[in-house]
Design an enzyme around this catalytic site. Sequence first.
Site, PDB file in Angstrom:
ATOM      1  N   SER A 139      52.631  10.263   1.748  1.00 42.04           N
ATOM      2  CA  SER A 139      52.502   9.774   3.117  1.00 42.04           C
ATOM      3  C   SER A 139      52.922   8.243   2.895  1.00 42.04           C
ATOM      4  CB  SER A 139      51.031   9.887   3.291  1.00 42.04           C
ATOM      5  OG  SER A 139      50.636   9.549   4.574  1.00 42.04           O
ATOM      6  N   HIS A 162      55.899  13.364   5.840  1.00 43.24           N
ATOM      7  CA  HIS A 162      54.911  14.010   7.095  1.00 43.24           C
ATOM      8  C   HIS A 162      54.833  13.148   8.336  1.00 43.24           C
ATOM      9  CE1 HIS A 162      51.232  12.308   6.569  1.00 43.24           C
ATOM     10  NE2 HIS A 162      51.192  12.632   5.400  1.00 43.24           N
TER      11      HIS A 162
END
Length: 260
Positions: A139, A162
């Site tokens: 992340s 993501h």
Amino acid sequence: MSDNQGPSTPQQPSPGTSPNPSPQQPQQPNKDDKSSSLVNKIQELGQTNVAQMENSNIHCITVVGQIEGHMQLPPQNKTTKYEHIIPQLVAAEQNPKIEGLLLILNTVGGDVEAGLAMSEMVASMSKPTITIVLGGGHSIGVPIAVAADYSYIAETATMTIHPIRLTGLVIGVPQTFEYLDKMQDRVISFVTRHSNIEEETFKELMFAKGNLTRDIGTNVIGADAVKYGLIDEVGGIGLALKKLNQLIDEEKQKNGDMLQ
């Protein structure tokens, strides 16, 4: 003729003298002090003995667990507080004895703005910097991993790419989604500027379907991160320190040439 003598009395010691004189014993260290110091080391560092780094010219910072931002996380969470990391980066930049920075990551991500703040600090340092991704750099850990002059990833380490997500109360208005898009663009822009990955490739990994169960995004492992251009090389602590010392020597030579 016998003398009648009373019962004999023991001789009393004279004032200021000890009844049983003995050589003075050396004072023993307090065992309680030793044990409390050992407990403190275990609580703070997780181990009993730590290598002495006073004479090292390399400063090492670890980013582990979840990156904590403006909201304090529950105490059972393993966290990295950005308000602790940023002063360390400033101190490493100012300290003339520190010639290079080694940043070790094993993080699940966390607060976007806190992660970007740390990334910008690392990227703006004038001294040589190296990052190593061990275990995971997921992340918002991705921008931190690519922020250094050169980056490494362990063969078994993973990086999850993501889209940005929000937790908690979300106001369902167009402005909220516009804000999300702008924040996401900041992350994409930073990663593509500080790594060799193309913007389109990074977006494809970010919005890929089917790689993550019931979600969108991609999980890249070790050599795949290098293949995409996200990380520079697969390696561990030995290669990282060798590269960092090489960058430090190059920086010294460059500064020496400028002074001549």
